[in-house]
Enzyme design. Structure first.
Site, PDB file in Angstrom:
ATOM      1  N   ASP A 161       0.827  -1.209   0.000  1.00  0.00           N
ATOM      2  CA  ASP A 161       0.000   0.000   0.000  1.00  0.00           C
ATOM      3  C   ASP A 161       0.864   1.263   0.000  1.00  0.00           C
ATOM      4  O   ASP A 161       1.992   1.260   0.475  1.00  0.00           O
ATOM      5  CB  ASP A 161      -0.887  -0.030   1.256  1.00  0.00           C
ATOM      6  CG  ASP A 161      -2.069   0.906   1.159  1.00  0.00           C
ATOM      7  OD1 ASP A 161      -2.320   1.437   0.069  1.00  0.00           O
ATOM      8  OD2 ASP A 161      -2.740   1.124   2.169  1.00  0.00           O
ATOM      9  N   ASN A 193     -10.200  -3.224  -7.103  1.00  0.00           N
ATOM     10  CA  ASN A 193      -9.374  -2.182  -7.755  1.00  0.00           C
ATOM     11  C   ASN A 193      -9.886  -1.788  -9.141  1.00  0.00           C
ATOM     12  O   ASN A 193      -9.448  -0.776  -9.708  1.00  0.00           O
ATOM     13  CB  ASN A 193      -7.918  -2.643  -7.854  1.00  0.00           C
ATOM     14  CG  ASN A 193      -7.177  -2.611  -6.513  1.00  0.00           C
ATOM     15  OD1 ASN A 193      -6.236  -3.364  -6.314  1.00  0.00           O
ATOM     16  ND2 ASN A 193      -7.586  -1.761  -5.575  1.00  0.00           N
TER      17      ASN A 193
END
Ligand SMILES: Cc1cc(N2CCCCCC2)n2ncc(-c3ccc(F)cc3)c2n1
Length: 253
Positions: free
Chosen positions: A30, A78
């Site tokens: 991340d 995503n």
């Protein structure tokens, strides 16, 4: 690097117990967008640098003796990102193998890719399939990319498979236990290594984000502030040192 009469390294490398290296390390990579934003770069620059970090950390983990490194590269959620970003990201597996396959072979690394691969762009899927085929004989670390992966979907898919086996009369409901359920998850190919010993998430976020929900039941979790593109071999060593200093109980006392 060395200071004064003691001739000790100023930044001594973190010492790890070689006998307690986590066999399976999973990482939620991340912070790529924030890394780019801090540098007034487009978000995709963070993803590009993040891919370079994947290369560095894959080699480092392999040389530390990690047996399986699972990296959360793209989640089923995503796809909601801007289409130009998704289009760029979906080319990264192609670039990765075009630029890193010789080093993966040299490291004896075996590539696996798990997720809903049929929904990937054709070139992305081909790159993943070629890499798995070209490294299937390797006996070193398994570099396992989670690509178009989502844990709740994975669990639902396993439940559907088992329900169909019961409907078909191939199993009885009371035969379904932890082992049979795990055998129907995407990590089944890892056998006894399916469950991560250590889960790392970067960028300071302390969420699981639908990653390996079944498999991390007893995993140690280490959350680091580094944005993924800044994640280094030293950061990995520190996370593993933290893991080694914990006393895992697996539900016991
Ligand atoms: C979608 C995506 C995004 C991606 N990023 C770079 C790392 C940070 C996370 C987001 C962007 N990386 N990095 C490596 C791969 C990859 C995936 C499969 C494979 F077989 C080989 C390489 C990758 N895939």
């Amino acid at each position: 690097m060395f200071s004064g009469k003691n001739k000790q390294p100023e930044t001594a490398e973190i010492q790890l117990d070689p006998d307690r290296i986590p066999e399976h390390v999973a990482i939620i990579m991340d912070g790529n967008g924030r890394w780019a934003k801090k540098r007034h770069l487009p978000r995709v620059a963070g993803h590009k640098q993040g891919m370079e970090t994947v290369k560095t950390i894959a080699k480092a983990a392999s040389r530390m003796g990690v047996k399986v490194l699972t990296l959360y590269a793209f989640s089923t959620e995503n796809w909601k990102r801007p289409q130009d970003e998704v289009k760029y990201i979906m080319k990264l597996p192609v670039t990765f193998f075009n630029t890193f396959m010789p080093e993966l072979i040299e490291e004896n690394v075996r590539v696996k890719v798990m997720g809903y691969l049929d929904d990937l762009p054709a070139q992305t899927l081909k790159a993943a399939q070629d890499a798995m085929k070209d490294t299937e004989q390797n006996t070193g670390m398994i570099l396992n990319f989670a690509l178009n992966y989502g844990s709740r979907a994975e669990i639902v898919t396993a439940a559907q498979k088992l329900a169909q086996q019961a409907v078909d009369g191939n199993i009885q409901p009371d035969e379904i236990d932890d082992h049979l359920f795990a055998d129907n998850l995407m990590t089944a190919f890892l056998g006894d290594l399916a469950d991560p010993d250590l889960l790392i998430r970067t960028s300071g976020e302390e969420r699981i984000s639908n990653f390996l929900l079944w498999q991390i039941a007893y995993s140690e979790m280490v959350f680091v502030d580094d944005l993924w593109p800044d994640f280094s071999t030293e950061t990995l060593r520190k996370a593993i040192a933290t893991y080694q200093n914990r006393d895992r109980r697996f539900g016991g006392i």
